[in-house]
Design a protein around this motif. Structure first.
Motif, PDB file in Angstrom:
ATOM      1  N   LYS A  33       0.855  -1.152   0.054  1.00 21.94           N
ATOM      2  CA  LYS A  33      -0.035  -0.032   0.031  1.00 21.94           C
ATOM      3  C   LYS A  33       0.856   1.076  -0.091  1.00 21.94           C
ATOM      4  O   LYS A  33       2.101   1.459   0.801  1.00 21.94           O
ATOM      5  CB  LYS A  33      -0.932   0.063   1.300  1.00 21.94           C
ATOM      6  CG  LYS A  33      -1.767  -1.256   1.363  1.00 21.94           C
ATOM      7  CD  LYS A  33      -2.571  -0.988   2.804  1.00 21.94           C
ATOM      8  CE  LYS A  33      -3.512  -2.273   3.048  1.00 21.94           C
ATOM      9  NZ  LYS A  33      -4.052  -2.224   4.206  1.00 21.94           N
ATOM     10  N   ASP A  34       0.475   2.413  -0.715  1.00 24.74           N
ATOM     11  CA  ASP A  34       1.119   3.538  -0.724  1.00 24.74           C
ATOM     12  C   ASP A  34       1.391   4.231   0.826  1.00 24.74           C
ATOM     13  O   ASP A  34       2.150   5.065   1.044  1.00 24.74           O
ATOM     14  CB  ASP A  34       0.382   4.482  -1.576  1.00 24.74           C
ATOM     15  CG  ASP A  34       0.723   4.278  -3.132  1.00 24.74           C
ATOM     16  OD1 ASP A  34       1.708   3.515  -3.495  1.00 24.74           O
ATOM     17  OD2 ASP A  34      -0.015   4.590  -3.749  1.00 24.74           O
ATOM     18  N   GLU A  35       0.247   3.894   1.578  1.00 27.34           N
ATOM     19  CA  GLU A  35       0.072   4.292   2.929  1.00 27.34           C
ATOM     20  C   GLU A  35       1.035   3.702   3.749  1.00 27.34           C
ATOM     21  O   GLU A  35       1.832   4.721   4.522  1.00 27.34           O
ATOM     22  CB  GLU A  35      -1.434   4.036   3.571  1.00 27.34           C
ATOM     23  CG  GLU A  35      -1.407   4.220   5.040  1.00 27.34           C
ATOM     24  CD  GLU A  35      -2.933   3.878   5.447  1.00 27.34           C
ATOM     25  OE1 GLU A  35      -2.878   3.528   6.782  1.00 27.34           O
ATOM     26  OE2 GLU A  35      -3.794   3.575   4.847  1.00 27.34           O
ATOM     27  N   ASP A  36       1.684   2.576   3.675  1.00 26.07           N
ATOM     28  CA  ASP A  36       2.713   2.045   4.423  1.00 26.07           C
ATOM     29  C   ASP A  36       4.008   2.701   3.799  1.00 26.07           C
ATOM     30  O   ASP A  36       4.776   2.939   4.502  1.00 26.07           O
ATOM     31  CB  ASP A  36       2.668   0.376   3.963  1.00 26.07           C
ATOM     32  CG  ASP A  36       1.698  -0.178   4.652  1.00 26.07           C
ATOM     33  OD1 ASP A  36       0.908   0.449   5.375  1.00 26.07           O
ATOM     34  OD2 ASP A  36       1.597  -1.424   4.217  1.00 26.07           O
ATOM     35  N   LEU A  41       8.531   6.512   4.980  1.00 26.50           N
ATOM     36  CA  LEU A  41       9.484   7.698   4.615  1.00 26.50           C
ATOM     37  C   LEU A  41       9.255   8.768   5.720  1.00 26.50           C
ATOM     38  O   LEU A  41      10.165   9.525   5.822  1.00 26.50           O
ATOM     39  CB  LEU A  41       8.686   8.249   3.208  1.00 26.50           C
ATOM     40  CG  LEU A  41       8.863   7.429   2.028  1.00 26.50           C
ATOM     41  CD1 LEU A  41       8.105   8.108   0.601  1.00 26.50           C
ATOM     42  CD2 LEU A  41      10.538   7.361   1.837  1.00 26.50           C
ATOM     43  N   THR A  42       8.082   8.792   6.277  1.00 29.22           N
ATOM     44  CA  THR A  42       7.753   9.744   7.441  1.00 29.22           C
ATOM     45  C   THR A  42       8.806   9.411   8.664  1.00 29.22           C
ATOM     46  O   THR A  42       9.675  10.169   9.119  1.00 29.22           O
ATOM     47  CB  THR A  42       6.237   9.792   7.903  1.00 29.22           C
ATOM     48  OG1 THR A  42       5.487  10.267   6.821  1.00 29.22           O
ATOM     49  CG2 THR A  42       6.501  10.841   9.143  1.00 29.22           C
ATOM     50  N   PHE A  47      13.921  10.493  11.385  1.00 26.56           N
ATOM     51  CA  PHE A  47      15.103  10.004  12.216  1.00 26.56           C
ATOM     52  C   PHE A  47      16.288  10.668  11.620  1.00 26.56           C
ATOM     53  O   PHE A  47      17.138  11.232  12.421  1.00 26.56           O
ATOM     54  CB  PHE A  47      15.259   8.429  11.635  1.00 26.56           C
ATOM     55  CG  PHE A  47      16.505   7.915  12.280  1.00 26.56           C
ATOM     56  CD1 PHE A  47      16.523   7.544  13.818  1.00 26.56           C
ATOM     57  CD2 PHE A  47      17.848   7.804  11.519  1.00 26.56           C
ATOM     58  CE1 PHE A  47      17.623   7.073  14.133  1.00 26.56           C
ATOM     59  CE2 PHE A  47      18.722   7.273  12.250  1.00 26.56           C
ATOM     60  CZ  PHE A  47      18.924   6.780  13.599  1.00 26.56           C
ATOM     61  N   SER A  48      16.071  11.264  10.221  1.00 26.57           N
ATOM     62  CA  SER A  48      17.204  12.060   9.817  1.00 26.57           C
ATOM     63  C   SER A  48      17.505  13.611  10.580  1.00 26.57           C
ATOM     64  O   SER A  48      18.197  14.162  11.017  1.00 26.57           O
ATOM     65  CB  SER A  48      16.866  12.293   8.434  1.00 26.57           C
ATOM     66  OG  SER A  48      17.281  11.230   7.682  1.00 26.57           O
ATOM     67  N   LYS A  74      10.240  15.749  21.806  1.00 20.65           N
ATOM     68  CA  LYS A  74      10.197  16.735  20.413  1.00 20.65           C
ATOM     69  C   LYS A  74       9.592  15.852  19.289  1.00 20.65           C
ATOM     70  O   LYS A  74       8.778  16.560  18.376  1.00 20.65           O
ATOM     71  CB  LYS A  74      11.544  16.997  20.162  1.00 20.65           C
ATOM     72  CG  LYS A  74      11.536  17.984  18.999  1.00 20.65           C
ATOM     73  CD  LYS A  74      12.883  18.688  18.854  1.00 20.65           C
ATOM     74  CE  LYS A  74      12.925  19.474  17.469  1.00 20.65           C
ATOM     75  NZ  LYS A  74      12.063  20.767  17.733  1.00 20.65           N
ATOM     76  N   TYR A  75      10.019  14.765  19.095  1.00 15.78           N
ATOM     77  CA  TYR A  75       9.517  13.927  17.888  1.00 15.78           C
ATOM     78  C   TYR A  75       8.414  12.895  18.095  1.00 15.78           C
ATOM     79  O   TYR A  75       7.912  12.293  17.310  1.00 15.78           O
ATOM     80  CB  TYR A  75      10.929  13.129  17.271  1.00 15.78           C
ATOM     81  CG  TYR A  75      11.696  14.168  16.644  1.00 15.78           C
ATOM     82  CD1 TYR A  75      11.592  14.956  15.212  1.00 15.78           C
ATOM     83  CD2 TYR A  75      12.577  14.774  17.431  1.00 15.78           C
ATOM     84  CE1 TYR A  75      12.387  15.739  14.792  1.00 15.78           C
ATOM     85  CE2 TYR A  75      13.746  15.903  16.949  1.00 15.78           C
ATOM     86  CZ  TYR A  75      13.365  16.318  15.691  1.00 15.78           C
ATOM     87  OH  TYR A  75      14.209  17.174  14.953  1.00 15.78           O
TER      88      TYR A  75
END
Length: 124
Positions: A33-36, A41-42, A47-48, A74-75
Motif C-alpha cells: 500500500k502507498d500508505e505504508d 518515509l515519514t 530519524f534524519s 520533541k519527535y
C-alpha cells in the motif's frame, strides 16, 4: 507494513559491516500500500531530523541522558530511536574530529545541497 513472507519483498543489495555500533544493509522495500510507504518515509525523515538535531545539541555540550528524553518528547518517538539517532550523531562527530575536520562545517543532506552551499546560493 512489509509482507516478509512474500518471496523477494526484501532484496539485500549490499551489506556493510563496520567496527562501530551499526550494520548497514542496503535493500529495496516493496510495499503493498502507498500508505505504508508514506509511513516509512515519514519515519525516515524524522530519524534524519533527529540525527541533525542531536548533532547540534552534542556540539553545544548536551548530556546524552537529557538529549534522549528531549528527542523522544520533541519527535513523539520511542527512546530506542532517540538512542540510535544520538549514537549516529556521536559517530559522525567523532569521525569529523578524527579526520581533523571542523565539526561546525558539516553539511547534512545531498551532494546537490553541498554544491549550492559552496556556490553561496543557499544560506545555512
Amino acid at each position: 507494513m512489509v509482507n516478509y513472507e512474500k518471496e523477494g519483498s526484501i532484496k539485500p543489495l549490499t551489506e556493510k559491516k563496520s567496527e562501530g555500533n551499526f550494520i548497514t544493509v542496503e535493500c529495496l522495500l516493496a510495499f503493498d500500500k502507498d500508505e505504508d510507504k508514506g509511513r516509512v518515509l515519514t519515519l525516515m525523515r524524522k530519524f534524519s531530523s533527529m540525527v541533525r538535531f542531536a548533532y547540534k545539541r552534542l556540539m553545544e555540550g548536551a548530556e546524552r541522558k537529557e538529549l534522549k528524553k528531549l528527542l523522544s518528547r520533541k519527535y513523539g518517538i520511542n527512546a530506542r530511536y532517540s538512542d540510535g539517532a544520538i549514537l549516529l550523531a556521536q559517530q559522525v562527530l567523532e569521525s569529523c574530529v578524527e579526520r581533523g575536520q571542523n565539526p561546525k562545517k558539516l553539511v547534512f543532506g545531498s551532494r546537490e545541497l553541498f554544491e549550492k552551499l559552496k556556490k553561496k546560493t543557499l544560506s545555512r
